[in-house]
Design a protein around this motif. Structure first.
Motif, short mmCIF file in Angstrom:
data_model
loop_
_atom_site.label_atom_id
_atom_site.label_comp_id
_atom_site.label_asym_id
_atom_site.label_seq_id
_atom_site.Cartn_x
_atom_site.Cartn_y
_atom_site.Cartn_z
N TRP A 1 9.66 9.29 2.49
CA TRP A 1 8.67 9.09 1.45
C TRP A 1 8.15 10.41 0.90
O TRP A 1 7.92 10.56 -0.28
N ASP B 1 4.00 4.09 -7.96
CA ASP B 1 3.93 2.63 -7.90
C ASP B 1 4.25 2.06 -6.53
O ASP B 1 4.32 0.84 -6.37
N ASN B 2 4.47 2.94 -5.55
CA ASN B 2 4.81 2.49 -4.18
C ASN B 2 6.03 1.59 -4.18
O ASN B 2 6.05 0.53 -3.56
N ARG C 1 12.69 6.45 -4.82
CA ARG C 1 11.35 5.92 -4.65
C ARG C 1 10.45 6.40 -5.78
O ARG C 1 10.68 7.46 -6.35
N ARG D 1 6.62 7.17 -6.17
CA ARG D 1 5.39 7.32 -5.39
C ARG D 1 4.18 6.77 -6.14
O ARG D 1 3.22 6.33 -5.53
N ARG E 1 0.86 -1.18 0.00
CA ARG E 1 0.00 0.00 0.00
C ARG E 1 0.90 1.23 0.00
O ARG E 1 2.11 1.12 0.21
N ARG E 2 0.30 2.37 -0.21
CA ARG E 2 1.09 3.61 -0.21
C ARG E 2 1.62 3.87 1.20
O ARG E 2 0.84 3.92 2.16
N SER F 1 2.91 9.53 4.56
CA SER F 1 3.87 10.60 4.26
C SER F 1 4.96 10.72 5.31
O SER F 1 6.04 11.20 5.03
#
Length: 119
Positions: free
Chosen positions: A53, A76-77, A72, A74, A26-27, A30
């Motif tokens: 993140w 596509d996590n 990273r 964001r 999952r995401r 923040s």
């Protein structure tokens, strides 16, 4: 809960490159810090690199600075570790982790991916 799944490990000659990937289920929030740590059998797990993140600010162990790059995606996590100029002493199991402190107390871990650097 969040599952982390690493991939990209393998056997590489000294001086070569590998890119490790970490997929989050999952995401990440923040406030999260996403990191790579590694462990040589019989030794303690050690910090390699981390990225915030939200801001993408990065942190590196001195032993990998200027050779490894954490990033990273964001959308596509995903978290990546580009490893260049690999050395024999980089041989280890590499773990992806998530937490809120850069240097300690990570609370989500992947299963690890093995990196072997040969001469």
């Amino acid at each position: 809960q969040m599952q982390l799944t690493e991939s990209g490990g393998g056997l590489v000659q000294a001086g070569g490159s590998l890119r490790l990937s970490c997929a989050a289920s999952r995401r990440p929030y923040s406030s999260y810090v996403m990191a790579w740590l590694r462990q040589i059998p019989g030794q303690e797990r050690e910090f390699v690199a981390a990225i915030r993140w939200s801001s993408a600010r990065t942190y590196y162990a001195n032993s990998v600075k200027d050779r490894f790059t954490i990033s990273r995606d964001r959308a596509d996590n995903m978290v990546y570790l580009q490893m260049n100029d690999l050395k024999l002493e980089d041989t280890a199991v590499y773990y992806c982790a998530a937490g809120t402190n850069v240097w300690s107390d990570y609370f989500y871990w992947g299963q690890g991916t093995e990196v072997t650097v040969s001469s």
